[in-house]
Scaffold this motif. Structure first.
Motif, short mmCIF file in Angstrom:
data_model
loop_
_atom_site.label_atom_id
_atom_site.label_comp_id
_atom_site.label_asym_id
_atom_site.label_seq_id
_atom_site.Cartn_x
_atom_site.Cartn_y
_atom_site.Cartn_z
N VAL A 51 0.82 -1.22 0.00
CA VAL A 51 0.00 0.00 0.00
C VAL A 51 0.85 1.26 0.00
O VAL A 51 0.53 2.24 -0.67
CB VAL A 51 -1.00 0.01 1.18
N PHE A 52 1.96 1.27 0.70
CA PHE A 52 2.78 2.47 0.78
C PHE A 52 3.64 2.68 -0.46
O PHE A 52 4.28 3.72 -0.60
CB PHE A 52 3.65 2.45 2.04
N PRO A 61 -1.80 9.11 -3.94
CA PRO A 61 -2.14 9.37 -2.54
C PRO A 61 -3.57 8.98 -2.19
O PRO A 61 -3.84 8.49 -1.09
CB PRO A 61 -1.94 10.88 -2.40
N ALA A 62 -4.50 9.16 -3.13
CA ALA A 62 -5.89 8.79 -2.87
C ALA A 62 -6.03 7.28 -2.69
O ALA A 62 -6.81 6.82 -1.84
CB ALA A 62 -6.79 9.28 -4.00
N HIS A 63 -5.29 6.50 -3.46
CA HIS A 63 -5.31 5.04 -3.32
C HIS A 63 -4.78 4.62 -1.95
O HIS A 63 -5.36 3.75 -1.29
CB HIS A 63 -4.50 4.38 -4.43
N ILE A 64 -3.70 5.24 -1.53
CA ILE A 64 -3.12 4.93 -0.22
C ILE A 64 -4.15 5.23 0.87
O ILE A 64 -4.39 4.40 1.75
CB ILE A 64 -1.83 5.74 0.02
N ALA A 65 -4.77 6.40 0.79
CA ALA A 65 -5.76 6.80 1.80
C ALA A 65 -6.96 5.86 1.81
O ALA A 65 -7.43 5.45 2.88
CB ALA A 65 -6.20 8.24 1.54
N ARG A 97 8.58 11.06 -2.81
CA ARG A 97 7.83 10.01 -2.12
C ARG A 97 7.21 10.56 -0.83
O ARG A 97 6.07 10.27 -0.49
CB ARG A 97 8.79 8.85 -1.79
N THR A 98 7.99 11.36 -0.11
CA THR A 98 7.50 11.97 1.12
C THR A 98 6.31 12.88 0.83
O THR A 98 5.31 12.88 1.56
CB THR A 98 8.62 12.75 1.82
N ARG A 99 6.38 13.64 -0.27
CA ARG A 99 5.26 14.52 -0.65
C ARG A 99 4.01 13.70 -0.94
O ARG A 99 2.90 14.09 -0.55
CB ARG A 99 5.63 15.38 -1.86
N LYS A 100 4.17 12.56 -1.61
CA LYS A 100 3.01 11.72 -1.93
C LYS A 100 2.38 11.15 -0.65
O LYS A 100 1.16 11.09 -0.53
CB LYS A 100 3.39 10.60 -2.87
N LEU A 101 3.20 10.76 0.28
CA LEU A 101 2.68 10.22 1.53
C LEU A 101 2.04 11.32 2.38
O LEU A 101 1.02 11.09 3.04
CB LEU A 101 3.77 9.48 2.29
N ASP A 102 2.60 12.53 2.33
CA ASP A 102 1.97 13.65 3.02
C ASP A 102 0.63 13.99 2.37
O ASP A 102 -0.34 14.34 3.05
CB ASP A 102 2.89 14.88 3.03
N VAL A 161 -3.55 14.12 3.76
CA VAL A 161 -4.61 15.08 3.44
C VAL A 161 -5.83 14.33 2.91
O VAL A 161 -6.97 14.61 3.30
CB VAL A 161 -4.10 16.13 2.42
N GLU A 162 -5.61 13.38 2.00
CA GLU A 162 -6.71 12.58 1.44
C GLU A 162 -7.42 11.78 2.53
O GLU A 162 -8.64 11.66 2.52
CB GLU A 162 -6.19 11.64 0.35
#
Length: 98
Positions: free
Chosen positions: A28-29, A34-38, A78-83, A87-88
């Motif tokens: 998942v990570f 980002p929406a998929h992770i959330a 990668r950090t930006r996507k996880l951040d 938000v998502e």
């Protein structure tokens, strides 16, 4: 020294795989969306019968844990996507953005 590092890495990997809070979707990570992770974290948190707090807190805790443990090894992108996934996740649970 290398043995200590190996144990530390194994410990954090073990937490993400066997956490009492969530049963995570494999990889998942590693997603670029980002929406998929959330969505995946939300689904895992809501389905878990072992979590000790609310689904939102469990999902956010797991995401924060991953960021904190892997942070120094993650690229800036990668950090930006996880951040962005944080938000998502807040949006999905109807929480105000920070």
């Amino acid at each position: 020294m290398s043995e200590r590092k190996r144990k530390t890495r194994k410990w954090s990997a073990e937490v993400t795989q066997t956490s009492d809070a969530l049963d995570l979707e494999t990889g998942v990570f590693n997603s670029d969306d980002p929406a998929h992770i959330a969505r995946s974290l939300k689904r895992s948190a809501e389905q878990s019968g072992r979590r000790k707090s609310s689904p939102f807190r469990s999902a956010m805790s797991m995401l924060t844990f991953y960021l904190n443990r892997a942070g120094k090894n993650l690229s800036a992108a990668r950090t930006r996507k996880l951040d962005a996934a944080k938000v998502e996740l807040r949006k999905l649970f109807g929480r105000k953005p920070v």
